[in-house]
Design a protein around this motif. Structure first.
Motif, mmCIF file in Angstrom:
data_model
loop_
_atom_site.group_PDB
_atom_site.id
_atom_site.type_symbol
_atom_site.label_atom_id
_atom_site.label_comp_id
_atom_site.label_asym_id
_atom_site.label_seq_id
_atom_site.Cartn_x
_atom_site.Cartn_y
_atom_site.Cartn_z
ATOM 1 N N GLU A 76 0.851 -1.189 0.000
ATOM 2 C CA GLU A 76 0.000 0.000 0.000
ATOM 3 C C GLU A 76 0.883 1.233 0.000
ATOM 4 N N VAL A 77 0.511 2.217 -0.811
ATOM 5 C CA VAL A 77 1.274 3.455 -0.913
ATOM 6 C C VAL A 77 0.488 4.561 -0.227
ATOM 7 N N LYS A 78 1.178 5.307 0.636
ATOM 8 C CA LYS A 78 0.589 6.475 1.301
ATOM 9 C C LYS A 78 1.438 7.683 0.930
ATOM 10 N N LEU A 147 6.561 9.845 0.920
ATOM 11 C CA LEU A 147 5.955 8.654 0.350
ATOM 12 C C LEU A 147 6.195 7.524 1.332
ATOM 13 N N GLN A 148 5.170 6.704 1.548
ATOM 14 C CA GLN A 148 5.321 5.582 2.462
ATOM 15 C C GLN A 148 4.798 4.317 1.784
ATOM 16 N N PHE A 149 5.602 3.267 1.829
ATOM 17 C CA PHE A 149 5.246 1.977 1.258
ATOM 18 C C PHE A 149 5.070 0.993 2.412
ATOM 19 N N THR A 166 9.659 4.656 4.407
ATOM 20 C CA THR A 166 9.241 6.046 4.243
ATOM 21 C C THR A 166 10.347 6.808 3.530
ATOM 22 N N ILE A 167 9.938 7.576 2.527
ATOM 23 C CA ILE A 167 10.884 8.349 1.724
ATOM 24 C C ILE A 167 10.491 9.811 1.792
ATOM 25 N N SER A 168 11.469 10.666 1.983
ATOM 26 C CA SER A 168 11.253 12.111 1.953
ATOM 27 C C SER A 168 11.929 12.653 0.697
ATOM 28 N N LYS A 169 11.214 13.462 -0.046
ATOM 29 C CA LYS A 169 11.747 14.016 -1.301
ATOM 30 C C LYS A 169 11.642 15.529 -1.270
ATOM 31 N N LEU A 170 12.753 16.206 -1.512
ATOM 32 C CA LEU A 170 12.749 17.667 -1.579
ATOM 33 C C LEU A 170 12.267 18.117 -2.946
ATOM 34 N N PHE A 171 11.478 19.179 -2.972
ATOM 35 C CA PHE A 171 11.060 19.776 -4.231
ATOM 36 C C PHE A 171 12.074 20.835 -4.640
#
Length: 182
Positions: A76-78, A147-149, A166-171
């Motif tokens: 599941e993706v959150k 993003l969380q898988f 959990t992944i954190s991505k900078l814009f």
């Protein structure tokens, strides 16, 4: 058949020892949807058949000699509000979770959901996920998204395992080229 098997958490593997009239082409879709193997050789004594069969039953190296595969998986993706999932490409079956706030309008591959069933997988198994950035207004866009898988599966000894990544991505601001190499 493949959709029902994948939704139930089953894997369909096909090992055929004849080159004619086996029906592999008709059954291939069932193995693709469930994450199974298709091995076609002209005889069961062939090197390709024996090597593939042996590779399928590789153990994980532990004392218990468990198989290096898992079954009945679900991923599941959150997402944070700035990002929505478009879909996934790989040996998975989409589950009906269209009410999720993180599902994008545009579908890529197996889309329209934020949750997929995985019949079976091994250490070399991959799925690609595709995302859309929404509310691209700089006023509404935060500096980063998350993003969380959530992956749940049963290992070969029957234990249910849940892993959360959990992944954190900078814009980056595309007007100033921040975040990009020049």
């Amino acid at each position: 058949l493949g959709e029902r098997a994948a939704a139930a958490g089953h894997v369909i593997d096909i090992f055929a020892g004849a080159m004619d009239q086996t029906g592999v082409a008709e059954m291939r879709g069932a193995t693709v949807k469930t994450g199974g193997f298709v091995v076609l050789d002209d005889a069961f004594e062939g090197d390709v058949f024996k090597g593939s069969f042996k590779h399928m039953f590789v153990t994980d190296g532990s004392e218990e000699q468990n198989l290096a595969m898992s079954f009945s998986g679900q991923i599941e993706v959150k997402c944070s509000p700035e990002v929505k999932v478009c879909g996934a490409i790989g040996a998975a079956y989409p589950l009906e979770k269209k009410q999720s706030k993180c599902v994008a309008e545009r579908e890529v591959g197996l889309g329209g959901t934020s949750s997929w069933a995985i019949g079976g997988c091994d250490p070399g198994y991959t799925i690609s996920f595709y995302f859309d950035v929404v509310n691209q207004d700089s006023k509404n866009l935060k500096d980063q998204c998350y993003l969380q898988f959530v992956t749940t599966y049963k290992n070969s000894s029957g234990q249910t395992i849940q892993r959360v990544t959990t992944i954190s991505k900078l814009f980056a601001d595309i007007k100033t080229k921040d975040g990009f190499e020049s």
